[in-house]
Design a protein around this motif. Sequence first.
Motif, PDB file in Angstrom:
ATOM      1  N   ARG A  20       0.837  -1.207   0.000  1.00 15.98           N
ATOM      2  CA  ARG A  20       0.000   0.000   0.000  1.00 15.98           C
ATOM      3  C   ARG A  20       0.867   1.251   0.000  1.00 15.98           C
ATOM      4  O   ARG A  20       0.600   2.205  -0.752  1.00 15.98           O
ATOM      5  CB  ARG A  20      -0.898   0.008   1.229  1.00 15.98           C
TER       6      ARG A  20
ATOM      7  N   LYS B 209      -7.735  -6.441  -1.981  1.00 16.86           N
ATOM      8  CA  LYS B 209      -9.140  -6.026  -1.971  1.00 16.86           C
ATOM      9  C   LYS B 209      -9.843  -6.506  -0.705  1.00 16.86           C
ATOM     10  O   LYS B 209     -10.702  -5.792  -0.150  1.00 16.86           O
ATOM     11  CB  LYS B 209      -9.859  -6.559  -3.208  1.00 16.86           C
TER      12      LYS B 209
ATOM     13  N   TYR C 107      -8.495  -4.021   2.105  1.00 16.18           N
ATOM     14  CA  TYR C 107      -8.785  -2.589   2.021  1.00 16.18           C
ATOM     15  C   TYR C 107     -10.119  -2.264   1.344  1.00 16.18           C
ATOM     16  O   TYR C 107     -10.514  -1.104   1.278  1.00 16.18           O
ATOM     17  CB  TYR C 107      -7.641  -1.861   1.301  1.00 16.18           C
TER      18      TYR C 107
ATOM     19  N   VAL D  51     -11.018  -2.291  -1.752  1.00 21.71           N
ATOM     20  CA  VAL D  51     -10.940  -1.840  -3.148  1.00 21.71           C
ATOM     21  C   VAL D  51      -9.718  -2.479  -3.786  1.00 21.71           C
ATOM     22  O   VAL D  51      -8.826  -2.996  -3.099  1.00 21.71           O
ATOM     23  CB  VAL D  51     -10.848  -0.300  -3.254  1.00 21.71           C
TER      24      VAL D  51
ATOM     25  N   GLU E  98      -7.841   1.132  -7.730  1.00 20.86           N
ATOM     26  CA  GLU E  98      -8.877   1.980  -7.135  1.00 20.86           C
ATOM     27  C   GLU E  98      -8.349   2.675  -5.881  1.00 20.86           C
ATOM     28  O   GLU E  98      -8.671   3.847  -5.626  1.00 20.86           O
ATOM     29  CB  GLU E  98     -10.108   1.130  -6.792  1.00 20.86           C
ATOM     30  N   TYR E  99      -7.543   1.982  -5.118  1.00 16.82           N
ATOM     31  CA  TYR E  99      -6.979   2.581  -3.907  1.00 16.82           C
ATOM     32  C   TYR E  99      -6.092   3.769  -4.277  1.00 16.82           C
ATOM     33  O   TYR E  99      -6.150   4.828  -3.641  1.00 16.82           O
ATOM     34  CB  TYR E  99      -6.172   1.532  -3.142  1.00 16.82           C
ATOM     35  N   ARG E 100      -5.266   3.601  -5.304  1.00 19.68           N
ATOM     36  CA  ARG E 100      -4.390   4.702  -5.734  1.00 19.68           C
ATOM     37  C   ARG E 100      -5.221   5.884  -6.221  1.00 19.68           C
ATOM     38  O   ARG E 100      -4.932   7.044  -5.873  1.00 19.68           O
ATOM     39  CB  ARG E 100      -3.450   4.230  -6.839  1.00 19.68           C
TER      40      ARG E 100
ATOM     41  N   GLN F   4      -8.337   6.723  -5.447  1.00 16.80           N
ATOM     42  CA  GLN F   4      -9.053   7.364  -4.330  1.00 16.80           C
ATOM     43  C   GLN F   4      -8.128   8.294  -3.560  1.00 16.80           C
ATOM     44  O   GLN F   4      -8.536   9.393  -3.156  1.00 16.80           O
ATOM     45  CB  GLN F   4      -9.630   6.291  -3.389  1.00 16.80           C
ATOM     46  N   HIS F   5      -6.897   7.885  -3.323  1.00 20.13           N
ATOM     47  CA  HIS F   5      -6.004   8.685  -2.513  1.00 20.13           C
ATOM     48  C   HIS F   5      -5.326   9.807  -3.299  1.00 20.13           C
ATOM     49  O   HIS F   5      -4.754  10.726  -2.715  1.00 20.13           O
ATOM     50  CB  HIS F   5      -4.966   7.792  -1.815  1.00 20.13           C
TER      51      HIS F   5
END
Length: 289
Positions: free
Chosen positions: A243, A272, A275, A277, A281-283, A285-286
Motif C-alpha cells: 500500500r 481487496k 482494504y 478496493v 482503485e486505492y491509488r 481514491q487517494h
Amino acid sequence: MKKQIPVDFNTRQYMQPVNFELFYYNDTDLQSVAAHRHDYCEFYFFLEGDVDYHIGGQRYRLSYGDCLLIPPGAPHFPDFLSHQKPYRRFVFWIGRDYYKRLRRLDPELTYCFDYAAEHSCYRFSTDQITAQDLQGKLLDLLEELGNDRPFRQQAAELMAISFLVTVNRLLYDSLHERTQVFENVLYLRICDYINQHLEETLSLDSLAAYFYVSKYHISHIFKDSMGIPLHQYILKKRLHASRQAILSDQPISHVYQQFGFKDYTSFFRAFKKEYGVSPKEYRMQHRLT
C-alpha cells in the motif's frame, strides 16, 4: 472420592478398526516381548514396573507418570529388568485414518505425535500432580467408553480430543521452559526479520531453520504475542508495504513481486479483502483526497 483403577484389564495387544481405543494393562506373568511396530499412533502412560522401554533406537528407564509417544512405524518393546513388580500402564491408540482426519482439521491436534516422529523424541515426564491428573482423565475416558449411556460415543470422542490437547500442551511446555524475556526477544527478532525480508519466502520452516528453534514454538509464541497466526501477520505486513509503495506511485506490476506475492491474482484478492478496493482503485481514491 478418588477414582480407582479397575481390577479387570485387557490382554489384547493390537488395535481394531475404530477411531481410537483405550486400555488399562496389568501384567504379572511377564514374558519377553519382541520389537514390533504398527500403523497407528500410541500414547503410553506408565504406572508401575521395573522397565526399560525401547522406541526407534532410544532407550528409556520408566518412572510413574512417564508418557511415551509412539508414532506409526516406530519399532518398540519393553525390557523387563525385574519380574517382581507388576507391569501396569494405560495405552491409548489412535487409528491411522482418524489421525489423518484430525490433522486435516487442525495440524496442531496431532502436534505430539508429529514432533515425536520428526525429532525421534518419544518420552516426556510429568510431576506427581500432573501424572495424577492424567491418570484421572484416562480413567474418566475409560469409564465413558465402557458405559451404555446415550451419546456415549460422542462424549468419548470429545474427551479423547480434549485429552490429546492436554498431552500436546504438556509436551510443548516440557520442550520450551524458557523465560518470558527470552520469548519476547525471540518474538521481536522474528518481527524484525520479517519486516526486512518481505520479498523472500517466509514460511514456518524457513524461520525455524534461521532461528534454530522449533516451528511449533515459533507458531505458538507468535500467536500468543500477536493474537493472530504467523502467516496472517506476514500477509498484513506485505499488504501494508505494498500500500505504501502504491501511494508513492511505484508501478503496481512491480509492487506485488517486490513484496513476496507469487502472482498478481493472489495479490489483488488479498489487497481487496484487506482494504475493500482494488490496488488501482486505492491509488485513484487517494490521489483525489
